[in-house]
Design a protein around this motif. Structure first.
Motif, PDB file in Angstrom:
ATOM      1  N   ILE A 121       0.833  -1.205   0.000  1.00  0.00           N
ATOM      2  CA  ILE A 121       0.000   0.000   0.000  1.00  0.00           C
ATOM      3  C   ILE A 121       0.864   1.250   0.000  1.00  0.00           C
ATOM      4  N   LEU A 122       1.855   1.283   0.866  1.00  0.00           N
ATOM      5  CA  LEU A 122       2.727   2.459   0.945  1.00  0.00           C
ATOM      6  C   LEU A 122       3.509   2.660  -0.351  1.00  0.00           C
ATOM      7  N   ASN A 161      -7.876   8.832 -13.771  1.00  0.00           N
ATOM      8  CA  ASN A 161      -8.416   8.533 -12.443  1.00  0.00           C
ATOM      9  C   ASN A 161      -7.323   8.381 -11.390  1.00  0.00           C
ATOM     10  N   LEU A 162      -6.123   8.879 -11.653  1.00  0.00           N
ATOM     11  CA  LEU A 162      -5.044   8.802 -10.662  1.00  0.00           C
ATOM     12  C   LEU A 162      -5.422   9.433  -9.323  1.00  0.00           C
ATOM     13  N   PRO A 163      -6.071  10.617  -9.293  1.00  0.00           N
ATOM     14  CA  PRO A 163      -6.484  11.174  -7.995  1.00  0.00           C
ATOM     15  C   PRO A 163      -7.472  10.277  -7.255  1.00  0.00           C
ATOM     16  N   TRP A 171      -7.095   8.676  -3.470  1.00  0.00           N
ATOM     17  CA  TRP A 171      -8.108   8.786  -2.425  1.00  0.00           C
ATOM     18  C   TRP A 171      -8.392   7.407  -1.810  1.00  0.00           C
ATOM     19  N   ILE A 172      -8.541   6.384  -2.648  1.00  0.00           N
ATOM     20  CA  ILE A 172      -8.827   5.033  -2.140  1.00  0.00           C
ATOM     21  C   ILE A 172      -7.670   4.521  -1.295  1.00  0.00           C
ATOM     22  N   LEU A 173      -6.443   4.673  -1.780  1.00  0.00           N
ATOM     23  CA  LEU A 173      -5.276   4.117  -1.080  1.00  0.00           C
ATOM     24  C   LEU A 173      -5.035   4.772   0.267  1.00  0.00           C
ATOM     25  N   ARG A 177     -10.591   2.621   5.732  1.00  0.00           N
ATOM     26  CA  ARG A 177     -11.214   1.306   5.552  1.00  0.00           C
ATOM     27  C   ARG A 177     -10.421   0.445   4.582  1.00  0.00           C
ATOM     28  N   PHE A 178      -9.917   1.045   3.520  1.00  0.00           N
ATOM     29  CA  PHE A 178      -9.104   0.266   2.583  1.00  0.00           C
ATOM     30  C   PHE A 178      -7.816  -0.182   3.260  1.00  0.00           C
TER      31      PHE A 178
END
Length: 511
Positions: free
Chosen positions: A400-401, A418-420, A424-426, A430-431
């Motif tokens: 993730i990091l 959709n990079l931004p 946001w998801i990463l 919760r993710f």
């Protein structure tokens, strides 16, 4: 082994297959529409042939033209990639009739698994749990209403030939049946040429998990463990992981065994994926089987160390699988982000155009499966996915990091992507905790403007500016306290210039 393979696809998957061909010392043949004349997959292949105008029906779905090019080019086999003709049983049959090897399962298996009602029945016969639903095709609104009374609301109304997030609707009450029936039937007919429908119980808060399988022509089947595909938008996968955070070791072993059993029951050959839904109680149900290479195959390759495309080609050429199940072990964790040319600030509308600048992230554990280059034009006629970013780490936290770092380095200029949204998801708690399901995007994402994607951006910039001013003030005070002014190179240069002129003048006089 084959000497020459035609790749009946475009974009990043065509480039991916071409790379595998090169490593196997096989010549590659690309096909392209008028819109893709300057695309990367055309430039990268050994040979390239035009197959028609931009619309898919006149090019990448034009079976006769593709077979004609295969014969003309001297190709011995056709790799369909994913999408387009990859799960078209008629195309696989036509390849066989024309003396070409279709790199995939038999036309009969493709037809059986493409028919979701047949697929459910076959998995039931193999004693694999399926999502509760209708046992057959529903031919009217009245039949849908009657079947819904048996399984309850909410339910999913789905196209028998559906796939790729098309031909399905969530129905929460009897009042929604009429509109949903008409919409799904129409979409099924236009997208798949098949208006037949069925229903499945909607499993609220479920997670989407799949098992990767690989089988040769001699009855040997292995599974390559699992992937999590629960991060979805409009029923389309966005981020995939391997192994699946949703599974513990016991569930992982059981799902793997079930997938192998189901694959053997089909006498399957090649690469395939069995997809399951896992409910909140840990029960899992067969959803569908994809009889092709998956978009997200790269996360499995990163974790198990097996090149799925090369294995696919070798199996199609009659090779034996060299691996035993006990020899295949997952190492580390991998995450994939699908990079789309779309505008997150405008309801994710496609954003075609010229890529003015492109900088891909690099470093340990970073893989780019890219179908574009700087200066390339993203056409409006096809799926807007332009690349996939795959990250491997020793564990999920590191992956993730590393992905967050790679997304910051990723730069595409000239079009919106959709990079931004991925960033946001990463960063979502919760993710990061692995606490999500297929409803994650619908539950958490209500924002469309850039300032809402980064709600604290202005505050962060203001804080950084204030901090910088404070540092400059403190530095100036320290210099004043020492009674020393910082040397200026401009000032020193100004003092030396008259000396240079004077020296040069006296030198000329001496001459």
């Amino acid at each position: 082994m084959f000497k020459r393979i035609l790749i009946a696809n475009r974009g990043e998957i065509a480039v991916r297959v071409t790379r595998a061909c090169r490593e196997l010392d096989i010549e590659s043949v690309a096909v392209y529409s008028e819109a893709d004349r300057d695309s990367l997959h055309v430039k990268y292949a050994d040979y390239a042939y035009p197959i028609g105008p931009a619309p898919s029906l006149q090019s990448y779905l034009a079976v006769d033209r593709i077979l004609e090019v295969a014969k003309k080019s001297g190709a011995e086999a056709i790799h369909p990639g994913y999408g387009f003709l990859a799960e078209n049983s008629e195309f696989a049959s036509r390849c066989k009739e024309n003396g070409l090897v279709f790199i995939g399962p038999s036309p009969e298996v493709i037809e059986q698994m493409g028919d979701k009602v047949k697929a459910r029945a076959m998995m039931k016969a193999a004693e694999i749990p399926v999502v509760p639903g209708s046992d057959g095709v529903l031919n009217s609104e009245e039949e849908v209403t009657k079947a819904a009374g048996g399984i309850g609301y909410p339910f999913m109304l789905k196209a028998v030939a559906g796939g790729g997030g098309k031909g399905l609707r969530l129905v929460r009450s009897v009042r929604e049946i009429r509109s949903a029936y008409r919409a799904v039937r129409s979409e099924a007919m236009s997208s798949f040429g098949d208006p037949r429908l069925y229903i499945e119980k909607y499993l609220d808060r479920s997670r989407h998990v799949e098992i990767q399988i690989l089988a040769d022509q001699y009855g040997k089947v292995v599974h390559l463990y699992d992937r999590e595909c629960s991060i979805q938008r409009r029923h389309q996968k966005i981020i995939e992981e391997c192994p699946a955070p949703a599974l513990d070791d016991r569930m992982r072993r059981r799902l793997g065994k079930l997938a192998v059993r189901g694959t053997r029951a089909l006498r399957y050959v090649g690469v395939g994926t069995l997809e399951f839904l896992v409910d909140r109680d840990g029960n899992f149900y067969f959803l569908e089987m994809n009889t092709r290479l998956q978009v997200e195959h790269a996360v499995t390759e990163s974790v198990v160390g097996i090149d799925l495309v090369k294995a696919q080609i070798e199996v199609a050429a009659g090779g034996y699988l060299p691996w035993r199940q006990r020899h295949i072990t997952p190492t580390g964790h991998a995450i994939e982000c699908r990079i789309y040319a779309e505008d997150p600030e405008n309801d994710f509308m496609p954003y075609p155009g010229k890529i003015e600048g492109l900088r891909l992230p690099e470093g340990l554990g970073v893989r780019n499966d890219c179908g574009v280059y700087e200066g390339a034009v993203v056409p409006i006629y096809y799926d807007p996915m332009i690349a996939k970013l795959i990250i491997w780490g020793e564990n999920r936290v590191e992956a993730i990091l590393r992905m967050r770092r790679a997304l910051r380095e990723y730069e595409v200029r000239g079009i919106k992507t959709n990079l931004p949204f991925h960033q946001w998801i990463l960063r979502h708690p919760r993710f990061m905790a692995g606490d999500f399901n297929i409803g994650f995007i619908d539950d958490e994402y209500r924002l469309t403007r850039k300032e809402e994607l980064y709600p604290h951006k202005d505050i962060a910039l203001a804080s950084a500016t204030i901090a910088a001013l404070h540092r400059e003030q403190e530095r100036a005070l320290r210099l004043l306290e020492k009674g020393v002014a910082e040397k200026s190179r401009w000032r020193e240069a100004g003092r030396l210039e008259p000396l240079r002129r004077e020296g040069a003048s006296s030198w000329r006089k001496r001459r």
